[in-house]
Design a protein around this motif. Structure first.
Motif, mmCIF file in Angstrom:
data_model
loop_
_atom_site.group_PDB
_atom_site.id
_atom_site.type_symbol
_atom_site.label_atom_id
_atom_site.label_comp_id
_atom_site.label_asym_id
_atom_site.label_seq_id
_atom_site.Cartn_x
_atom_site.Cartn_y
_atom_site.Cartn_z
ATOM 1 N N MET A 97 -35.140 -34.791 -26.577
ATOM 2 C CA MET A 97 -35.484 -36.042 -25.894
ATOM 3 C C MET A 97 -35.605 -37.162 -26.933
ATOM 4 S SD MET A 97 -38.782 -36.895 -23.438
ATOM 5 C CE MET A 97 -38.312 -35.677 -22.225
ATOM 6 N N ASN A 98 -34.860 -38.297 -26.728
ATOM 7 C CA ASN A 98 -34.910 -39.373 -27.699
ATOM 8 C C ASN A 98 -36.193 -40.190 -27.549
ATOM 9 O OD1 ASN A 98 -34.557 -41.326 -25.636
ATOM 10 N ND2 ASN A 98 -32.327 -41.177 -25.793
ATOM 11 N N ASP A 99 -36.359 -41.155 -28.467
ATOM 12 C CA ASP A 99 -37.611 -41.917 -28.507
ATOM 13 C C ASP A 99 -37.890 -42.638 -27.190
ATOM 14 O OD1 ASP A 99 -37.687 -41.046 -31.097
ATOM 15 O OD2 ASP A 99 -37.147 -42.982 -31.992
ATOM 16 N N ILE A 100 -36.882 -43.317 -26.682
ATOM 17 C CA ILE A 100 -37.074 -44.093 -25.456
ATOM 18 C C ILE A 100 -37.362 -43.176 -24.277
ATOM 19 C CG2 ILE A 100 -35.888 -45.597 -23.799
ATOM 20 C CD1 ILE A 100 -34.558 -46.977 -26.169
ATOM 21 N N SER A 101 -36.665 -42.060 -24.210
ATOM 22 C CA SER A 101 -36.901 -41.124 -23.104
ATOM 23 C C SER A 101 -38.330 -40.612 -23.114
ATOM 24 C CB SER A 101 -35.918 -39.944 -23.192
ATOM 25 O OG SER A 101 -34.588 -40.384 -23.006
ATOM 26 N N GLN A 102 -38.890 -40.388 -24.293
ATOM 27 C CA GLN A 102 -40.280 -39.932 -24.378
ATOM 28 C C GLN A 102 -41.238 -40.981 -23.809
ATOM 29 O OE1 GLN A 102 -41.562 -38.015 -28.160
ATOM 30 N NE2 GLN A 102 -39.437 -38.269 -28.806
ATOM 31 N N VAL A 103 -40.968 -42.248 -24.142
ATOM 32 C CA VAL A 103 -41.819 -43.331 -23.635
ATOM 33 C C VAL A 103 -41.682 -43.454 -22.126
ATOM 34 C CG1 VAL A 103 -42.201 -45.824 -23.685
ATOM 35 C CG2 VAL A 103 -41.812 -44.582 -25.825
ATOM 36 N N PHE A 104 -40.440 -43.380 -21.633
ATOM 37 C CA PHE A 104 -40.213 -43.457 -20.187
ATOM 38 C C PHE A 104 -40.923 -42.315 -19.459
ATOM 39 C CE2 PHE A 104 -35.928 -45.935 -20.206
ATOM 40 C CZ PHE A 104 -36.575 -47.019 -20.740
ATOM 41 N N SER A 105 -40.848 -41.137 -20.034
ATOM 42 C CA SER A 105 -41.482 -39.978 -19.411
ATOM 43 C C SER A 105 -42.995 -40.176 -19.324
ATOM 44 C CB SER A 105 -41.158 -38.719 -20.211
ATOM 45 O OG SER A 105 -41.757 -37.593 -19.638
ATOM 46 N N ALA A 111 -41.675 -52.058 -23.099
ATOM 47 C CA ALA A 111 -41.770 -51.027 -24.142
ATOM 48 C C ALA A 111 -40.489 -50.972 -24.963
ATOM 49 C CB ALA A 111 -42.072 -49.673 -23.514
ATOM 50 N N VAL A 112 -39.340 -51.023 -24.295
ATOM 51 C CA VAL A 112 -38.060 -50.959 -25.009
ATOM 52 C C VAL A 112 -37.859 -52.198 -25.879
ATOM 53 C CG1 VAL A 112 -35.552 -50.814 -24.751
ATOM 54 C CG2 VAL A 112 -37.022 -49.492 -23.240
ATOM 55 N N ILE A 113 -38.236 -53.369 -25.355
ATOM 56 C CA ILE A 113 -38.107 -54.586 -26.158
ATOM 57 C C ILE A 113 -38.936 -54.479 -27.429
ATOM 58 C CG2 ILE A 113 -38.631 -57.047 -26.259
ATOM 59 C CD1 ILE A 113 -37.990 -57.202 -23.262
ATOM 60 N N VAL A 114 -40.164 -54.014 -27.301
ATOM 61 C CA VAL A 114 -41.026 -53.863 -28.478
ATOM 62 C C VAL A 114 -40.416 -52.872 -29.463
ATOM 63 C CG1 VAL A 114 -43.268 -52.997 -29.267
ATOM 64 C CG2 VAL A 114 -43.147 -54.533 -27.291
ATOM 65 N N MET A 115 -39.912 -51.756 -28.966
ATOM 66 C CA MET A 115 -39.322 -50.752 -29.846
ATOM 67 C C MET A 115 -38.087 -51.283 -30.553
ATOM 68 S SD MET A 115 -39.829 -47.521 -27.245
ATOM 69 C CE MET A 115 -39.271 -46.200 -28.326
ATOM 70 N N CYS A 160 -39.463 -54.800 -32.784
ATOM 71 C CA CYS A 160 -40.431 -54.547 -33.857
ATOM 72 C C CYS A 160 -40.072 -53.332 -34.713
ATOM 73 C CB CYS A 160 -41.834 -54.338 -33.267
ATOM 74 S SG CYS A 160 -42.460 -55.735 -32.338
ATOM 75 N N GLY A 161 -39.370 -52.383 -34.074
ATOM 76 C CA GLY A 161 -39.144 -51.107 -34.738
ATOM 77 C C GLY A 161 -40.339 -50.191 -34.570
ATOM 78 N N ILE A 162 -40.091 -48.891 -34.590
ATOM 79 C CA ILE A 162 -41.175 -47.923 -34.461
ATOM 80 C C ILE A 162 -41.032 -46.817 -35.486
ATOM 81 C CG2 ILE A 162 -41.563 -48.332 -31.990
ATOM 82 C CD1 ILE A 162 -39.904 -45.781 -31.478
ATOM 83 N N THR A 163 -42.134 -46.138 -35.723
ATOM 84 C CA THR A 163 -42.129 -44.985 -36.600
ATOM 85 C C THR A 163 -43.110 -43.971 -36.056
ATOM 86 O OG1 THR A 163 -42.416 -44.259 -38.894
ATOM 87 C CG2 THR A 163 -43.932 -45.954 -38.091
ATOM 88 N N LYS A 164 -42.921 -42.714 -36.399
ATOM 89 C CA LYS A 164 -43.853 -41.675 -35.978
ATOM 90 C C LYS A 164 -45.197 -41.850 -36.660
ATOM 91 C CE LYS A 164 -42.109 -38.574 -33.051
ATOM 92 N NZ LYS A 164 -42.815 -38.158 -31.827
ATOM 93 N N LEU A 165 -46.275 -41.659 -35.926
ATOM 94 C CA LEU A 165 -47.607 -41.824 -36.498
ATOM 95 C C LEU A 165 -47.825 -40.887 -37.684
ATOM 96 C CD1 LEU A 165 -49.825 -42.220 -33.309
ATOM 97 C CD2 LEU A 165 -49.481 -43.920 -35.082
ATOM 98 N N SER A 166 -47.180 -39.734 -37.650
ATOM 99 C CA SER A 166 -47.399 -38.743 -38.709
ATOM 100 C C SER A 166 -46.617 -39.076 -39.964
ATOM 101 C CB SER A 166 -46.957 -37.360 -38.199
ATOM 102 O OG SER A 166 -45.594 -37.387 -37.796
#
Length: 438
Positions: free
Chosen positions: A1-9, A424-428, A431-437
Motif C-alpha cells: 500500500m503506497n503512502d497516499i493509500s494509507q492516508v485514504f484508508s 491531505a494529498v495537497i499537503v503531502m 510539503c513533502g512527508i517522511t516516516k516518523l521513524s
C-alpha cells in the motif's frame, strides 16, 4: 500500500471521527457578535479551545491572541480595518507544526465565526443533526466543514506514521463575517507560507480568484406633494416624484450593466460584474409623491481593478462618474444632484492558474476525484491579504456556497470526506512527508 493509500484508508476507517469533529464544532454557537443585539458570551473562544485540543495531537505550537484595533490602525483605509470592532474573548489562533526537512510550507486557514441562525429551521440550528447523509446546522458549510477537513487531513497523515517535511500552519480567525479583521490581524502577526488554502466552501472546486464587492446607497431627492391633486412645474414649487427618478436610474443601470457585461469579465467567472439594486426605499404616505428615494446596490469588481489600497476605489469613481453623467441629462437632478454613500468595500485577489501551487492543488485533486474544476468565486473571501503579502492562495473546501447563511444549512458527509482526502494529498505533495521513524 503506497503512502497516499494509507492516508485514504485511515480517513475511510475514521469517517465517524471526522464527522463527529464537525458536529462538535457546530454545536458551539460561535455567532459573530456583530449580528447580535446583545452579544453576551463570546463563543468563538470556545471553538478555538476545541481546535487547540485537536492540534495538540500533532504537537502543534499554539499561538493565541486577540486582535487589537489600535495596534492595527496603520491599516486604516485598507481592507479589513474597522476601528470600532471589539475582540474581548474573541481570539485568533495559529497552530504551527514544524517540518523535519526542506519541504515547502503551507497555511491552512478558515474563520470560526458564523452568522446568526435566523428562522425557518426544521431542526435546532446548533444541534448538528445527521439526516440523509448530511450534517445540518449553522456553519457546517461556512465554514466549519472546511476547518474539520483541514484538521482531519493532518491528523490522518500523522496517524499512519508520516510527518511533514515543510512547515504546516493551521490558522483559525475570528470576525470574517463582519469584515475580515481577524485575517488582517493574522497577517500582521507575521504568519507567512509558500502556499495558502482557505477552506471556504467551493463545492470541491479550486478557486484561485474571488471578486471584490461594493455596497452603495444612492439617495435621490424629490419634492413631496399631494398625489391626487394637479401639480405645477417643479420650478414653480410643484412636486417631483423621487420614485419616477428611481425608475430613471434603474433604466440607466441597465445600460451600464450592458456595457459591463462586455468589459468586466474573467475567464474563471461564469458571470460578469454588474450593478444590482437590492433595496428600494421611498415614500411616506399613499397620498404623497415621494420626496426622497434610496437605492441600495451591490456592485462587483475584479482583482485587476483594485486601487493602491487593494480596494475598489477605481470602480467607486467609475460608478460616481456614471451617476453624475446620468444626472446631467435631467434638469431637476442638475440642480439637486443625488448622493452616493459607500457602505462596504470587500476586497478581492487572484493567484495565476499556472502558479506551481495552483498546479499542485489541481494535480492533487485529480488523485482523489476524476475531475478538477478551476473556477473563481463571485463573492468575497479573505484571500486578499494573503495574496497582498506574496502568498499564492486558493479557496478550496466542501459544501455548496449557495447554502451558506440559509436556514437548514447542510453539508454532504461524503463531500467532507473527499475534501479531507484532497487536503491531505495537497499537503503531502506540496510539503513533502517522511516516516516518523526515519
Amino acid at each position: 500500500m503506497n503512502d497516499i493509500s494509507q492516508v485514504f484508508s485511515w480517513i475511510d476507517n475514521h469517517r465517524e471521527e471526522v464527522i463527529d469533529l464537525l458536529q462538535r464544532l457546530v454545536r458551539v454557537p460561535s455567532v459573530n457578535p456583530w449580528f447580535l443585539e446583545e452579544p453576551g458570551q463570546r463563543y468563538e473562544e470556545q471553538v478555538q479551545d476545541l481546535i487547540a485540543e485537536e492540534l495538540r495531537f500533532f504537537g502543534a505550537v499554539i499561538d493565541r491572541w486577540q486582535p487589537d484595533p489600535q495596534d492595527l490602525s496603520k491599516y486604516q483605509g485598507k481592507p479589513g480595518y474597522y476601528p470600532d470592532h471589539k475582540f474581548n474573548g474573541r481570539p485568533n489562533q495559529a497552530g504551527l507544526i514544524r517540518g523535519v526537512g526542506k519541504g515547502k510550507s503551507i497555511l491552512l486557514t478558515g474563520h470560526v465565526d458564523v452568522v446568526k441562525a435566523g428562522s425557518d429551521w426544521s431542526v435546532d440550528p446548533f444541534s448538528a443533526v445527521r439526516k440523509d447523509g448530511k450534517v445540518i446546522g449553522r456553519g457546517v458549510v461556512d465554514m466549519k466543514g472546511g476547518i474539520t477537513a483541514m484538521i482531519s487531513a493532518i491528523k490522518a497523515i500523522y496517524s499512519v506514521g508520516f510527518k511533514n517535511a515543510g512547515d504546516i500552519c493551521i490558522g483559525t480567525v475570528v470576525d470574517e463575517e463582519a469584515g475580515g479583521m481577524g485575517t488582517l490581524a493574522f497577517v500582521d502577526r507575521g504568519y507567512r507560507a509558500d502556499g495558502c488554502i482557505l477552506t471556504e466552501p467551493t463545492d470541491l472546486t479550486i478557486a484561485p480568484l474571488c471578486r471584490g464587492i461594493l455596497w452603495g446607497k444612492l439617495t435621490i431627492k424629490g419634492r413631496s406633494g399631494h398625489i391626487e391633486l394637479p401639480q405645477s412645474d417643479w420650478r414653480n414649487g410643484g412636486a417631483v416624484d423621487a420614485i419616477r427618478l428611481s425608475r430613471y436610474f434603474l433604466d440607466q443601470f441597465d445600460v451600464l450593466n450592458a456595457d459591463w457585461a462586455n468589459r468586466k469579465t474573467h475567464p474563471l467567472l461564469p458571470m460578469p460584474c454588474q450593478v444590482y439594486v437590492a433595496q428600494l426605499n421611498a415614500g411616506d404616505y399613499p397620498t404623497t409623491f415621494a420626496g426622497q428615494a434610496e437605492l441600495v446596490f451591490n456592485a462587483q469588481y475584479l482583482p485587476a481593478e483594485r486601487d493602491h489600497n487593494f480596494l475598489g476605489g477605481k470602480v467607486k469613481k467609475e460608478i460616481e462618474d456614471f451617476i453624475t453623467s446620468v444626472s446631467q441629462k435631467d434638469e431637476w437632478l442638475i440642480h439637486n444632484p443625488p448622493k452616493v454613500e459607500w457602505l462596504i468595500d470587500a476586497d478581492c485577489a487572484e493567484t495565476p492558474i499556472n502558479h506551481p501551487f495552483v498546479e499542485t492543488c489541481k494535480a492533487s485533486l485529480l488523485q482523489v476525484t476524476d475531475k478538477a474544476v478551476i473556477e473563481g468565486i463571485g463573492s468575497h473571501t479573505d484571500m486578499g491579504w494573503f495574496v497582498n503579502v506574496g502568498i499564492p492562495t486558493i479557496n478550496f473546501g466542501p459544501g455548496k456556497p449557495s447554502v451558506a447563511h440559509q436556514s437548514d444549512e447542510s453539508l454532504n458527509e461524503e463531500d467532507l470526506i473527499i475534501a479531507t482526502k484532497v487536503l491531505a494529498v495537497i499537503v503531502m505533495n506540496w510539503c513533502g512527508i517522511t516516516k516518523l521513524s526515519q
